[in-house]
Write a protein that holds these residues in place. Structure first.
Motif, short mmCIF file in Angstrom:
data_model
loop_
_atom_site.label_atom_id
_atom_site.label_comp_id
_atom_site.label_asym_id
_atom_site.label_seq_id
_atom_site.Cartn_x
_atom_site.Cartn_y
_atom_site.Cartn_z
N GLY A 1 -6.51 8.58 -6.88
CA GLY A 1 -7.20 7.76 -5.90
C GLY A 1 -8.70 7.97 -5.90
N ALA A 2 -9.39 7.01 -5.27
CA ALA A 2 -10.85 7.04 -5.20
C ALA A 2 -11.35 8.36 -4.61
CB ALA A 2 -11.33 5.87 -4.34
N ARG A 3 -10.64 8.85 -3.59
CA ARG A 3 -11.08 10.08 -2.92
C ARG A 3 -10.88 11.30 -3.80
NH1 ARG A 3 -9.31 6.24 -0.20
NH2 ARG A 3 -10.21 5.54 1.75
N LYS B 1 0.11 9.44 0.61
CA LYS B 1 -1.03 8.61 0.99
C LYS B 1 -2.25 9.43 1.41
CE LYS B 1 -1.27 4.97 0.91
NZ LYS B 1 -1.63 4.15 -0.29
N GLN C 1 -1.40 7.44 -10.37
CA GLN C 1 -2.65 6.89 -9.84
C GLN C 1 -3.46 8.03 -9.26
OE1 GLN C 1 -2.13 3.47 -7.27
NE2 GLN C 1 -3.81 4.09 -5.95
N CYS D 1 0.86 -1.19 0.00
CA CYS D 1 0.00 0.00 0.00
C CYS D 1 0.90 1.24 0.00
CB CYS D 1 -0.91 -0.02 1.23
SG CYS D 1 -1.99 1.41 1.33
N GLU E 1 -2.45 -5.48 -3.45
CA GLU E 1 -1.50 -5.08 -2.41
C GLU E 1 -0.79 -6.31 -1.85
OE1 GLU E 1 -3.16 -0.74 -1.03
OE2 GLU E 1 -3.65 -2.44 0.27
N HIS F 1 -8.53 -3.29 -2.03
CA HIS F 1 -9.43 -2.30 -1.43
C HIS F 1 -10.88 -2.75 -1.59
CE1 HIS F 1 -5.67 -0.12 -1.95
NE2 HIS F 1 -6.03 0.53 -0.87
N ARG G 1 -12.43 -0.31 -7.62
CA ARG G 1 -11.83 -0.64 -6.34
C ARG G 1 -12.87 -0.81 -5.23
NH1 ARG G 1 -13.25 2.20 -2.50
NH2 ARG G 1 -11.24 2.78 -1.59
N LYS H 1 -8.94 5.63 -10.31
CA LYS H 1 -9.76 4.74 -9.49
C LYS H 1 -11.17 5.29 -9.35
CE LYS H 1 -7.36 1.98 -6.70
NZ LYS H 1 -6.74 1.54 -5.43
N ARG I 1 3.53 -1.30 -7.48
CA ARG I 1 2.77 -0.20 -6.90
C ARG I 1 3.37 0.12 -5.53
NH1 ARG I 1 -2.52 0.26 -4.45
NH2 ARG I 1 -1.23 1.29 -2.90
C1 PEP Z 1 -4.42 2.71 -2.67
O1 PEP Z 1 -4.36 2.21 -3.81
O2 PEP Z 1 -3.61 2.46 -1.75
C2 PEP Z 1 -5.58 3.58 -2.34
C3 PEP Z 1 -5.49 4.55 -1.43
O3 PEP Z 1 -6.67 3.27 -3.06
P1 PEP Z 1 -8.11 3.98 -3.15
O4 PEP Z 1 -7.87 5.35 -3.67
O5 PEP Z 1 -8.86 3.09 -4.09
O6 PEP Z 1 -8.71 3.96 -1.75
#
Ligand code: PEP
Ligand code: MN
Length: 388
Positions: free
Chosen positions: A233-235, A180, A231, A151, A347, A321, A286, A256, A175
């Motif tokens: 992220g989802a957020r 983070k 990448q 992660c 992961e 995830h 995800r 994502k 990855r």
């Molecule tokens: C990740 O890939 O570690 C991650 C934070 O993913 P996500 O944005 O899908 O929560």
């Protein structure tokens, strides 16, 4: 001024419209009829894109001329060279006259509006699946690429061990998060640029392409200096300025799905990146938020065939995830391959119980290797190629 007479029109003050006093003693004041305020008429969403299909015999000069005319008409031209023919998506205008102008040009077979809300991402625009290749990683076009690693990047030893282990098991990219997005501001936020340097060192040794998250538009250049794939992220799926900044980067993008986003929102987020000229976009399911609590999120694998029917962009599944539970990850990897996912993101940590983030959903290198062996068999059965 005394009491108004019956029938007298009352104006001014709080009664600008003029009401009427009705009846004698004890009569009522009847307010004037005031029509409901007119809400502005909402125009239907304009059709902001059209596809110009060139005929098979169109010369390269014809293609250039059409692209130049599209630009001169104030639109943006996205030229897509298919194996059979070339099409140009013209975005940014709804003008019927523009359609006619383009239709009359040499080499043009037809001009059609793109009906999907997303344009460059749509299958109407490009019917052949897009494969994204970045160094050791290929995602799509009959190849299921595998992005694996921890992660978060935690130390040189941890990322090197992870890189060697996932490569040995057949992963085609590494990855590891250096920036983070943590739910708590007190949780480990990542090693930042130090982490990016460790990822680049791992690429140096193993040859694996690097996938890592970028959280803000101002970090895009820095992250792209070290990484092969940005990448999102989802957020951040609907962080439009970040999407635009990634759209202007030469690096490929793994987008994502937001945990509560619809498929149209997901594809429109991808459209932000594509519309800025970056064609190397991979979508990643995800998992989404539901009432369910036995898993961290709920992983809808139907996303793969659904998106394959609507977009040419490749679709990656993240079962880590998507479940949040390590024991559920291998079966979901197998299932993702069975439904023809174009890639997996998993992961893997050399010591999951002591991981700085997402330990409970991280596979050990041995568990990952075993899952990859089964994925290979499933891939063979469904006609996919695992890895590169
Ligand atoms: C990740 O890939 O570690 C991650 C934070 O993913 P996500 O944005 O899908 O929560
Ligand atoms: Mn994680």
């Amino acid at each position: 001024m005394g009491r108004p007479a019956v029938g007298e029109t009352v104006t001014g003050g709080a009664n600008p419209g003029g009401g009427r006093f009705v009846g004698g003693t004890g009569g009522r004041y009847r307010p004037p009829f005031v029509p409901a305020p007119q809400t502005p008429r909402v125009r239907p969403e304009p059709d902001l894109a059209m596809i110009v299909v060139l005929n098979r015999s169109a010369a390269p000069e014809d293609v250039d001329a059409v692209a130049a005319r599209v630009a001169a008409l104030g639109m943006t031209a996205h030229v897509i060279n298919g194996t059979e023919r070339t099409v140009i998506a013209a975005t940014g205008s709804e003008d019927e006259a523009h359609r006619e102008t383009l239709a009359s040009m040499r080499g043009v077979e037809s001009v059609m509006p793109i009906l999907a809300p997303y344009k460059v991402a749509s299958l109407e625009m490009k019917s052949e699946p897009t494969a994204v290749t970045v160094g050791s990683l290929t995602i799509g076009g009959g190849v299921c690429g595998v992005i694996a690693g921890p992660c978060s990047v935690e130390s040189e030893e941890q990322i090197m061990q992870s890189a060697r282990a996932v490569k040995a098991a057949g992963a085609t990219a590494l990855r590891g998060g250096a920036f983070k997005p943590r739910t708590s501001p007190y949780a480990f936020q990542g090693m930042k640029e130090e982490g990016l340097k460790l990822l680049a060192a791992a690429r140096e040794e193993t040859g694996l392409a690097i996938v890592t998250e970028v959280m803000t538009p101002t970090d895009v250049e820095l992250v792209a200096e070290y990484a092969d794939v940005l990448q999102i992220g989802a957020r951040n799926m609907q962080n439009y300025r970040l999407l635009e900044a990634c759209g202007e980067s030469p690096a490929a993008v793994l987008l994502k799905r937001g945990m509560s986003s619809t498929m149209d929102e997901f594809l429109l987020a991808a459209e932000y990146v594509l519309s800025r000229g970056n064609e190397r976009v991979m979508l990643c399911e995800r998992g989404v938020r539901t009432f369910e609590s036995h898993t961290r999120f709920t992983l809808p694998l139907a996303t793969v065939p659904y998106l394959h029917a609507r977009t040419h962009l490749p679709v990656v599944i993240d079962p880590s995830h998507g479940t949040g539970v390590a024991s559920l990850v291998p079966p979901m990897m197998h299932a993702a391959v069975a439904c023809l996912a174009d890639g997996l993101m998993v992961e893997v940590h050399p010591d999951p119980p002591n991981a700085a983030s997402d330990g409970p959903q991280s596979l050990t290198p041995d568990a990952f290797a075993a899952a990859m062996t089964t994925c290979g068999k499933v891939a063979e059965a469904v006609g996919l190629k695992m890895g590169s």
